[in-house]
Design a protein around this motif. Structure first.
Motif, short mmCIF file in Angstrom:
data_model
loop_
_atom_site.label_atom_id
_atom_site.label_comp_id
_atom_site.label_asym_id
_atom_site.label_seq_id
_atom_site.Cartn_x
_atom_site.Cartn_y
_atom_site.Cartn_z
N GLY A 260 -8.27 -5.06 57.08
CA GLY A 260 -6.82 -5.05 57.07
C GLY A 260 -6.21 -5.87 55.95
O GLY A 260 -5.00 -5.79 55.71
N SER B 47 -6.17 -7.53 51.84
CA SER B 47 -5.93 -6.98 50.50
C SER B 47 -6.67 -7.78 49.46
O SER B 47 -6.94 -8.98 49.63
CB SER B 47 -4.43 -7.00 50.16
OG SER B 47 -3.69 -6.23 51.07
N ARG C 47 -3.78 3.70 50.11
CA ARG C 47 -4.18 2.31 50.34
C ARG C 47 -4.40 1.57 49.03
O ARG C 47 -4.13 0.37 48.96
CB ARG C 47 -5.46 2.27 51.17
CG ARG C 47 -5.37 2.92 52.53
CD ARG C 47 -6.62 2.65 53.36
NE ARG C 47 -7.82 3.19 52.74
CZ ARG C 47 -8.89 2.44 52.42
NH1 ARG C 47 -8.90 1.15 52.69
NH2 ARG C 47 -9.96 3.00 51.88
N ASN D 55 -5.29 -2.36 49.51
CA ASN D 55 -4.67 -2.78 50.76
C ASN D 55 -5.35 -2.11 51.95
O ASN D 55 -6.06 -1.11 51.78
CB ASN D 55 -3.18 -2.43 50.75
CG ASN D 55 -2.41 -3.12 49.64
OD1 ASN D 55 -2.76 -4.24 49.22
ND2 ASN D 55 -1.38 -2.47 49.14
N SER D 56 -5.09 -2.63 53.12
CA SER D 56 -5.63 -2.06 54.36
C SER D 56 -7.13 -1.81 54.25
O SER D 56 -7.64 -0.74 54.60
CB SER D 56 -4.91 -0.74 54.70
OG SER D 56 -3.52 -0.95 54.82
N THR E 125 -11.06 -1.74 54.83
CA THR E 125 -11.95 -1.56 55.97
C THR E 125 -13.38 -1.88 55.54
O THR E 125 -13.68 -2.01 54.35
CB THR E 125 -11.89 -0.13 56.51
OG1 THR E 125 -12.56 0.75 55.58
CG2 THR E 125 -10.46 0.35 56.70
#
Length: 124
Positions: A14, A16, A66, A83-84, A86
């Motif tokens: 989650g 960055s 993302r 970003n975001s 995983t």
């Protein structure tokens, strides 16, 4: 052209990171630029890139929405804002450049210059 990637690290899912790829020794704007990644046991895969003289970023489907690629011609640097994140984004990220004809942008063999890579690890 020589490429120096930086900005990798350990981040929680989650989170960055922003990667940088500094180019030297060439006319920056004349190169196609790409970001690739390679996870252990997997093939190198295209992440994002710019065709030369073009500011429209190209993205792999897996990162669209993302990741954002950008560049600063004055600093001869390409950035990858991620970003975001995983766990599936965990890999060594490499920047690449090509001064020749390029067709797909997504094939590693289209690029003649590579940086050393920077590790991105996303903990879940």
């Amino acid at each position: 052209v020589q490429l120096q990637a930086s900005g990798g690290g350990l981040v929680q899912a989650g989170g960055s990171l922003r990667l940088s790829c500094a180019a030297s020794g060439g006319t920056f704007s004349s190169y196609h630029m790409g970001w690739f990644r390679q996870a252990p046991g997997k093939e190198r895969e295209f992440v994002a890139g710019f065709r030369r003289y073009n500011s429209n970023g190209l993205y792999a489907d897996s990162v669209k929405g993302r990741f954002t690629i950008s560049k600063d011609n004055a600093k001869n640097t390409v950035y990858l804002q991620m970003n975001s994140l995983t766990a599936e984004d965990t890999a060594v990220y490499l920047c690449a450049a090509s001064d020749g004809t390029i067709w797909t942008m997504s094939r590693p063999d289209e690029y003649g210059y590579w940086g050393q890579g920077t590790q991105v690890t996303v903990s879940s």
